[in-house]
Design a protein around this motif. Structure first.
Motif, short mmCIF file in Angstrom:
data_model
loop_
_atom_site.label_atom_id
_atom_site.label_comp_id
_atom_site.label_asym_id
_atom_site.label_seq_id
_atom_site.Cartn_x
_atom_site.Cartn_y
_atom_site.Cartn_z
N SER A 138 1.02 -1.16 -0.09
CA SER A 138 -0.08 -0.03 0.09
C SER A 138 0.81 1.33 0.02
O SER A 138 1.89 1.40 0.63
CB SER A 138 -0.91 0.06 1.14
OG SER A 138 -0.39 0.06 2.28
N LEU A 139 0.60 2.21 -0.39
CA LEU A 139 0.90 3.61 -0.51
C LEU A 139 0.09 4.59 0.22
O LEU A 139 -1.25 4.91 -0.07
CB LEU A 139 1.05 4.11 -2.11
CG LEU A 139 1.95 5.46 -2.01
CD1 LEU A 139 3.29 5.35 -1.59
CD2 LEU A 139 1.82 6.06 -3.52
N SER A 140 0.63 5.08 1.42
CA SER A 140 -0.10 6.05 2.10
C SER A 140 0.50 7.61 2.25
O SER A 140 1.65 7.47 2.18
CB SER A 140 -0.27 5.48 3.64
OG SER A 140 -0.88 4.24 3.41
N GLY A 141 -0.39 8.54 2.53
CA GLY A 141 0.13 9.63 3.02
C GLY A 141 0.38 10.06 4.57
O GLY A 141 -0.86 9.32 5.12
N VAL A 142 1.34 10.16 5.01
CA VAL A 142 1.40 10.13 6.48
C VAL A 142 1.51 11.70 6.99
O VAL A 142 2.36 12.57 6.38
CB VAL A 142 2.79 9.59 6.70
CG1 VAL A 142 2.75 9.35 8.54
CG2 VAL A 142 2.68 8.19 6.36
N VAL A 143 0.80 12.06 7.95
CA VAL A 143 0.89 13.51 8.61
C VAL A 143 1.60 13.24 10.15
O VAL A 143 0.90 12.51 10.88
CB VAL A 143 -0.62 13.94 8.88
CG1 VAL A 143 -0.63 15.41 9.68
CG2 VAL A 143 -1.41 14.04 7.37
N THR A 144 2.47 13.43 10.30
CA THR A 144 3.28 13.84 11.60
C THR A 144 2.84 14.90 12.31
O THR A 144 2.84 15.97 11.86
CB THR A 144 4.81 13.74 11.43
OG1 THR A 144 5.19 14.53 10.68
CG2 THR A 144 5.12 12.45 10.75
N LEU A 145 2.54 14.81 13.67
CA LEU A 145 2.05 16.11 14.38
C LEU A 145 2.92 16.16 15.71
O LEU A 145 2.58 17.23 16.64
CB LEU A 145 0.72 15.53 15.17
CG LEU A 145 -0.41 14.86 14.02
CD1 LEU A 145 -1.57 14.32 14.63
CD2 LEU A 145 -0.83 16.03 13.24
#
Length: 467
Positions: A138-145
């Motif tokens: 899978s290819l995912s977009g990751v948001v780091t907080l």
């Protein structure tokens, strides 16, 4: 009831994994801030990803379950966890945004023991299932907080969320109520289905270039085949709770982009710039005071050099003729300029004799046929015109004309050439070339009819205008 208890136990396990990390965040941050400065401190804000390590790889292992925290279990009443392992590669292209390519494989199972009243039919022909996840990608977009606080330039605990899309290949194996085991879709090939992965977790920066990864990912399949039994309109799902390690790729001296805090970095950079500007300003003010004293001394010297006692516009230091009378015009050394001689200009008048000489020259002027060459018989009268121009400095205008025989462009050129030929002759006899103007008009200004030989003869002319 055990199904609910088991689900809650896994949820509690994941919370238990993440909670100590959150509780240790303050102490980890404190430890991070007491360490020797890392390369992050030397990277200026607004430089994008330059100077950072943006690529990383990760490995992980954990529990695979045919259930999701959002959406519950599939078509069997009790689910069991199985071991799974995975790997990924990630590109952190912004401080808080990344793209991650994940790979996962493992096994999971479930059965129909102790039904919990979930609406399943009592005549379910299967007692249990076991699904082997051959692979999923899978290819995912990751948001780091974790890098949006205003305190530390380098953060130690970074929560993240991700979502994307992928393909899962798996093989379900079913056991009927009479104990017979069969493969779902008996051709033996893996079922391949699209799924949407949704995940959340924590990255703990354990060392430069090394992160501990704790997370939970739910996989929402585009089909009802994961447990090998389709019951109801809902689609299957499975989840993966994991722990792993992430390794940053690149120069060891370069910091990770993910753990860098651009807000705090900008704040610190502005403070450093302000301190440097204040120190530079103080140094400049001290230097300016010394320069000001030098400037005042120079101003006094300049004022002395500009002194002009006799007022003639030349400073005393350069004035070789002191005490020049007021109003006198002087040169650069302050001495009186000689008085210019007044010249009277003699007015020149064109007389009748002058006009006669010019008229004779016009009458006697002849050229070779179709050419600008002056015939020798015209030289005597032209010599008189040249002598007149030299003696009296007259201005002479020569205007060349032709008849209409031939093309208009050729006639224009011929008329100009003949006028220039006359000018050249007069100049050769000493006339001032700047006082002679030669112009060609071609056939545009006839003085007689071009239908007769005599008329055309009159039109082939060079006019002299004396003034």
């Amino acid at each position: 009831m055990k199904n609910v208890v088991k689900r809650n136990a896994i949820t509690a396990l994941l919370i238990g994994i993440g909670l100590p990390a959150l509780c240790q965040q303050d102490s980890t941050l404190a430890t991070a801030t007491t360490k020797a400065p890392v390369a992050t401190d030397n990277i200026k804000p607004f430089t994008g990803t330059k100077g950072f390590r943006t690529f990383s790889i990760g490995v992980n292992g954990g529990l695979l379950a045919p259930v999701a925290g959002i959406g519950g279990s599939n078509d069997f009443t009790r689910w069991k966890t199985g071991f799974a392992y995975g790997a990924y590669i990630k590109n952190q292209f912004r401080h808080n945004l990344a793209l991650q390519l994940d790979f996962l494989r493992g096994t999971t199972e479930g059965d129909n023991e102790k039904k919990l009243g979930n609406g399943m039919s009592s005549d379910n022909p299967y007692s249990s299932f076991k699904t082997t996840l051959d692979w999923s990608a899978s290819l995912s977009g990751v948001v780091t907080l974790g890098n949006i606080n205003f305190i530390s330039r380098k953060v130690a605990v970074i929560p993240y969320l991700s979502a994307g899309g992928g393909i899962a290949a798996y093989k379900p194996e079913l056991t009927s109520n009479n104990g017979q085991t069969t493969e779902y879709k008996a051709n033996g090939e893996s079922i391949k289905e699209f799924f949407i992965p949704v995940a959340g977790g924590l990255k703990i920066n354990a060392a430069p270039g090394l992160n501990i990864d704790l997370g939970y990912r739910m996989h929402f399949l585009d089909g009802d085949n994961f447990d090998g039994y389709a019951a109801g309109p809902g689609k299957d799902k499975f989840s993966y709770g994991f722990a792993g390690l992430e390794f940053a790729i690149g120069k060891k001296s370069a910091p990770q982009l993910m753990v860098n805090n651009p807000v705090a970095a900008l704040q610190q950079d502005l403070q450093d710039q302000n301190a440097a500007m204040k120190a530079s300003l103080d140094a400049s003010m001290s230097a300016n005071e010394a320069k000001l004293a030098e400037v005042n001394s120079l101003k006094a010297e300049i004022a002395k050099m500009k002194m002009d006692s006799d007022g003639d516009g030349v400073a005393d230091i350069f004035d070789k003729c002191a005490n020049t009378p007021a109003g006198e015009k002087v040169d650069g050394s302050g001495c009186t300029l000689p008085k210019p001689e007044v010249k009277t200009e003699t007015k020149v008048v064109v007389t009748e004799e002058d006009r006669r000489i010019v008229s004779d020259a016009i009458k006697n002027l002849e050229f070779d046929f179709g050419k600008a060459t002056i015939r020798a018989k015209s030289h005597a009268s032209l010599d008189k015109v040249a002598e007149l121009l030299v003696q009296k400095n007259f201005t002479l205008k020569l205007a060349g004309h032709t008849d209409n025989v031939g093309s208009e462009s050729a006639n224009l050129k011929l008329s100009k050439d003949r006028a220039e030929s006359v000018k050249a002759y007069l100049v050769s006899k000493g006339a001032n070339p700047s006082r002679i103007e030669a112009t060609g008009y071609g056939e545009s200004q006839p003085i007689a009819s071009n239908k007769t030989d005599s008329g055309r003869q009159q039109n082939r002319r060079v006019e002299f205008t004396l003034f």
